[in-house]
Write a protein that holds these residues in place. Structure first.
Motif, short mmCIF file in Angstrom:
data_model
loop_
_atom_site.label_atom_id
_atom_site.label_comp_id
_atom_site.label_asym_id
_atom_site.label_seq_id
_atom_site.Cartn_x
_atom_site.Cartn_y
_atom_site.Cartn_z
N LEU A 91 6.37 4.36 -6.11
CA LEU A 91 6.44 3.23 -7.03
C LEU A 91 7.75 2.46 -6.89
CD1 LEU A 91 4.92 4.75 -10.31
CD2 LEU A 91 3.77 3.49 -8.48
N ALA A 92 8.81 3.14 -6.50
CA ALA A 92 10.11 2.48 -6.36
C ALA A 92 10.15 1.50 -5.20
CB ALA A 92 11.21 3.53 -6.19
N HIS A 93 9.19 1.60 -4.27
CA HIS A 93 9.19 0.73 -3.09
C HIS A 93 8.25 -0.46 -3.21
CE1 HIS A 93 11.31 4.15 -1.30
NE2 HIS A 93 11.77 3.28 -0.43
N GLN A 94 7.73 -0.71 -4.40
CA GLN A 94 6.84 -1.85 -4.59
C GLN A 94 7.23 -2.56 -5.89
OE1 GLN A 94 4.13 -1.67 -7.34
NE2 GLN A 94 5.77 -0.24 -7.95
N ASP A 95 6.61 -3.73 -6.15
CA ASP A 95 7.03 -4.52 -7.31
C ASP A 95 5.89 -4.85 -8.26
OD1 ASP A 95 9.14 -5.89 -8.72
OD2 ASP A 95 8.16 -7.77 -8.14
N TYR A 96 4.67 -4.41 -7.93
CA TYR A 96 3.53 -4.72 -8.80
C TYR A 96 3.53 -3.83 -10.04
CZ TYR A 96 -1.41 -4.53 -10.28
OH TYR A 96 -2.56 -4.52 -11.01
N ARG A 113 0.85 -1.18 0.00
CA ARG A 113 0.00 0.00 0.00
C ARG A 113 0.90 1.24 0.00
NH1 ARG A 113 -5.28 -1.03 0.58
NH2 ARG A 113 -5.85 -3.15 1.21
N SER A 114 0.39 2.30 -0.59
CA SER A 114 1.21 3.50 -0.75
C SER A 114 1.88 3.95 0.53
CB SER A 114 0.35 4.65 -1.30
OG SER A 114 0.23 4.58 -2.69
N PHE A 115 3.15 4.26 0.43
CA PHE A 115 3.98 4.81 1.50
C PHE A 115 4.17 3.83 2.66
CE2 PHE A 115 1.37 8.42 -0.26
CZ PHE A 115 2.29 8.77 -1.22
N ASP A 116 4.09 2.52 2.38
CA ASP A 116 4.36 1.52 3.42
C ASP A 116 5.77 1.67 3.99
OD1 ASP A 116 1.94 0.28 3.61
OD2 ASP A 116 2.49 -1.53 2.50
N TYR A 117 6.66 2.31 3.24
CA TYR A 117 8.04 2.48 3.72
C TYR A 117 8.16 3.59 4.77
CZ TYR A 117 8.10 6.29 0.25
OH TYR A 117 7.81 7.42 -0.49
N LEU A 118 7.06 4.32 5.00
CA LEU A 118 7.02 5.38 6.01
C LEU A 118 6.00 5.03 7.09
CD1 LEU A 118 6.98 8.50 3.63
CD2 LEU A 118 8.96 7.54 4.84
N GLU A 119 6.00 5.83 8.14
CA GLU A 119 5.03 5.63 9.23
C GLU A 119 3.98 6.74 9.15
OE1 GLU A 119 4.74 5.60 14.12
OE2 GLU A 119 6.71 5.56 13.14
N GLY A 120 2.76 6.33 8.79
CA GLY A 120 1.67 7.28 8.71
C GLY A 120 1.40 7.95 10.05
N ILE A 154 5.77 14.45 -9.28
CA ILE A 154 6.42 13.33 -9.96
C ILE A 154 7.38 12.63 -9.01
CG2 ILE A 154 8.05 12.71 -11.79
CD1 ILE A 154 6.75 14.83 -13.54
N GLY A 155 8.14 13.40 -8.24
CA GLY A 155 9.08 12.80 -7.30
C GLY A 155 8.41 11.92 -6.27
N HIS A 156 7.30 12.40 -5.69
CA HIS A 156 6.57 11.59 -4.71
C HIS A 156 6.04 10.30 -5.34
CE1 HIS A 156 5.57 14.57 -1.23
NE2 HIS A 156 6.59 13.79 -0.94
N ARG A 157 5.47 10.43 -6.54
CA ARG A 157 4.92 9.24 -7.19
C ARG A 157 6.03 8.22 -7.48
NH1 ARG A 157 0.42 9.22 -6.84
NH2 ARG A 157 -0.85 9.71 -8.65
N LEU A 158 7.15 8.69 -8.01
CA LEU A 158 8.23 7.77 -8.34
C LEU A 158 8.83 7.13 -7.09
CD1 LEU A 158 10.04 9.70 -11.21
CD2 LEU A 158 8.55 7.71 -11.41
N ALA A 159 8.91 7.88 -5.99
CA ALA A 159 9.42 7.31 -4.74
C ALA A 159 8.51 6.19 -4.24
CB ALA A 159 9.55 8.40 -3.68
N HIS A 199 1.87 -7.96 -13.85
CA HIS A 199 2.25 -6.64 -13.38
C HIS A 199 1.49 -5.57 -14.17
CE1 HIS A 199 5.49 -8.07 -10.77
NE2 HIS A 199 5.70 -8.98 -11.70
N LEU A 200 1.49 -4.35 -13.65
CA LEU A 200 0.76 -3.25 -14.26
C LEU A 200 1.73 -2.20 -14.78
CD1 LEU A 200 -1.98 -1.79 -14.80
CD2 LEU A 200 -1.76 -0.77 -12.52
N GLY A 201 1.65 -1.91 -16.07
CA GLY A 201 2.47 -0.85 -16.65
C GLY A 201 1.94 0.52 -16.27
N TRP A 202 2.85 1.46 -16.01
CA TRP A 202 2.48 2.77 -15.47
C TRP A 202 3.10 3.86 -16.31
CZ3 TRP A 202 -0.66 2.73 -11.15
CH2 TRP A 202 -0.92 3.97 -10.52
N VAL A 203 2.27 4.67 -16.97
CA VAL A 203 2.75 5.75 -17.81
C VAL A 203 2.49 7.08 -17.10
CG1 VAL A 203 2.61 6.89 -20.06
CG2 VAL A 203 2.18 4.42 -19.88
N LEU A 204 3.53 7.86 -16.91
CA LEU A 204 3.39 9.18 -16.29
C LEU A 204 2.85 10.16 -17.33
CD1 LEU A 204 6.66 9.53 -14.19
CD2 LEU A 204 4.40 8.78 -13.42
N ALA A 205 1.82 10.91 -16.95
CA ALA A 205 1.18 11.85 -17.86
C ALA A 205 0.81 13.13 -17.12
CB ALA A 205 -0.06 11.22 -18.49
#
Length: 422
Positions: A138-143, A17-24, A131-136, A161-167
């Protein structure tokens, strides 16, 4: 079936889930989020068992590409939407997407207020932040796998897996610096709108009283986007700017999320002459499904039947090879988002419907004063999870061939990307 969880789930999703690498709550402001699964009851298309099985096979075995979405999750308490928008950190609906059957989604980043109505005020710093937040994340997951080329799409199909295009929905933030387009490309952006409703340095927006067309700088920007391999999107451009950009582009352009003004009298929809020019140039239209957008006089309210009225009208006008779906959906009470953010932008005077659109409406016998009751969601196309399953089911039920269904859910998009991306 009573729950989305009864559908096939992508094998590549591992529960992130988004931002699992941080503590909400400690590292960032965490909101109670809208459920990604079954916020509303599943929509009943009235399919028989054979039709359901046929549609599900097509969903799982076809290349499925959403040309325009906002696959993020908003707060459950929508009175917090503005506060959420100002945090600049927007969770992705990974679990919901894992049930969607999509192979690729074009993620149109949310902007500084977290709302799609804000793109005209986006700054360069806002874009870098988003863009930076989104890429950070996405970089912490593998789906999800970032897509930067047609080859990436081909390699991802069938992997789970799901392909992700930045727009991005507008180019306003580049100001008058063409080299910023190169930077955006380097960050992974592969699709961009020229304008978002209000005019900018590139051209006229669809909300303006008059549209001066593509500017000289706009011509230079289109040329640079062609050189780089960034798809040009005209969804929020005015009619003249759209025609100018179609003519100026050496590659096919897209209108990623809209419908036909010949079906519904709104400047947000596109008139026949723009749609014909788009098709004649080899371009592509994505049919919109955000609430209260692709309305239809035949279908009061807003549901999949209204959306598919626009679809069939555009297929008849443009040809099956030039239409796909750009649903413009998200995980939230979408109509409420617009209500919550509207006061931030003040009162506006709606422009009159362009004369060309009024002429076309008169020709087909539609009253340009036609109104419809406000819908709180588009039934059957409410979020990214259900759109393509229901679209394919509808197409199966209405006798479309497997070949044509595969075209409109992904094949047509691949054709255009093969001619656009470098």
């Amino acid at each position: 079936m009573t729950s989305t969880r009864g559908f096939a789930q992508a094998g590549g999703y591992g529960g992130y889930r988004s931002f699992d690498y941080l503590e909400g709550g400690a590292d960032y402001h965490a909101f109670e989020l809208t459920p990604e699964i079954d916020r509303l009851p599943l929509y009943d298309l009235g399919l028989d068992e054979n039709e359901r099985e046929h549609a599900e096979r097509l969903l799982q075995n076809s290349l499925v590409i959403s040309l325009h979405d906002h696959p993020q999750v908003f707060p459950l308490d929508m009175s917090q939407a503005v506060e959420y928008g100002r945090t600049g950190r927007y969770p992705v609906g990974f679990e919901g997407l894992s049930y969607s059957g999509m192979d690729v989604v074009f993620d149109n980043l949310a902007g500084p207020t977290g709302c799609i109505v804000s793109h005209y005020s986006w700054t360069w710093a806002d874009v870098a932040y988003d863009i930076g937040h989104r890429l950070a994340d996405l970089a912490h997951q593998d789906y999800v796998r970032i897509v930067r080329s047609v080859r990436d799409i081909r390699e991802i199909q069938g992997t789970g897996h799901l392909g992700w295009v930045l727009a991005l929905e507008a180019a306003s933030m580049i100001d008058n610096d063409l080299d910023r387009l190169d930077i955006l490309y380097g960050w992974g952006v592969r699709q961009m709108g020229l304008v978002y409703n209000e005019s900018n340095l590139l051209g006229g927006g669809l909300k303006e009283f008059s549209d001066g067309g593509l500017t000289r700088f706009g011509h230079r920007a289109v040329r640079r986007m062609n050189q780089l391999g960034i798809s040009v999107d005209l969804s929020h451009a005015g009619d003249r700017t759209s025609i100018d950009a179609i003519a100026a582009s050496e590659a096919p352009v897209t209108i990623t999320h809209a419908g036909a003004r010949g079906v519904w009298p709104s400047e947000r929809m596109k008139p026949d002459h723009v749609l014909r020019a788009l098709a004649d140039s080899g371009g592509l239209l994505g049919i919109e499904a955000a609430p209260n957008s692709t309305l239809s006089p035949r279908h009061p309210g807003h549901d999949i039947e209204a959306v598919m009225h626009h679809f069939e009208y555009c297929v008849e006008l443009m040809g099956i090879d030039h239409v796909t779906f750009g649903p413009d959906t998200l995980y939230a009470d979408h109509a409420r988002i617009h209500t919550e953010f509207a006061p931030l932008f003040g009162a506006t005077i709606a422009p009159t419907l362009p004369a060309s659109g009024a002429d076309e409406l008169s020709r087909i016998g539609v009253d340009e004063e036609l109104t419809a009751p406000k819908a709180d969601h588009c039934a059957g196309m409410e979020n990214p999870t259900e759109v393509f399953r229901n679209a394919i089911g509808w197409l199966v039920k209405h006798g479309y061939s497997d070949e044509d269904i595969r075209k409109v859910v992904g094949g047509n998009t691949m054709r255009v990307l093969e001619q656009t991306w470098r």
